[in-house]
Write a protein that holds these residues in place. Structure first.
Motif, short mmCIF file in Angstrom:
data_model
loop_
_atom_site.label_atom_id
_atom_site.label_comp_id
_atom_site.label_asym_id
_atom_site.label_seq_id
_atom_site.Cartn_x
_atom_site.Cartn_y
_atom_site.Cartn_z
N LYS A 10 28.59 3.29 -7.75
CA LYS A 10 28.25 3.69 -9.11
C LYS A 10 27.63 5.08 -9.14
CE LYS A 10 27.52 -1.02 -10.69
NZ LYS A 10 26.56 -1.98 -11.19
N LYS A 16 28.04 1.62 -14.89
CA LYS A 16 26.77 0.97 -15.22
C LYS A 16 25.57 1.66 -14.57
CE LYS A 16 28.80 -2.11 -17.66
NZ LYS A 16 28.86 -1.89 -19.07
N ARG A 34 22.51 3.96 -14.31
CA ARG A 34 21.61 4.41 -15.37
C ARG A 34 20.41 5.14 -14.79
NH1 ARG A 34 25.54 3.57 -17.95
NH2 ARG A 34 25.79 2.07 -19.63
#
Length: 130
Positions: free
Chosen positions: A2, A78, A80
């Protein structure tokens, strides 16, 4: 994975800034070129400047499309982190001037980031001593 996608997103968003840097470097290299004489014909000088800025123009033309790819990654990633939030906001700012694709990418990115701002801020909680 990610985080790597986040880095890729920032890289794709940075193409507008990259084209400006490439243009400045190319003009600087042209100024340092000893074959170019300042008293040259204006048409010749214009041609030389145009030749030097071709690669910067290509990057600038491609940048709204790369930012659209970056937007798709941003929407489905996803990850963050606070740095991700702020760099995406900063690097998409120039796209407001690239009508229509860049402006759409800018609008969607800013709306999404500002809508999800709490998720980006809550990722790294600060410990407060009581």
């Amino acid at each position: 994975m990610k985080k790597n996608l986040a880095i890729l997103t920032v890289f794709l968003f940075s193409f507008a800034f990259l084209s400006v840097v490439v243009g400045i470097i190319e003009i600087g290299l042209m100024v340092l070129d000893t074959e170019i004489i300042a008293n040259s014909d204006p048409k010749v000088m214009a041609g030389l400047i145009a030749e030097e800025l071709v690669s910067a123009a290509i990057v600038l033309i491609i940048s709204p499309f790369t930012s659209a790819i970056g937007l798709i990654i941003l929407l489905f990633n996803k990850y963050r982190a606070r740095w991700y939030f702020w760099t995406c906001l900063i690097f998409t700012l120039p796209y407001v001037f690239f009508f229509p694709i860049g402006t759409i990418v800018f609008s969607i990115t800013w709306f999404y980031l500002l809508y999800k701002k709490r998720e980006f801020n809550n990722n790294h909680p600060v410990n407060v001593a009581t």
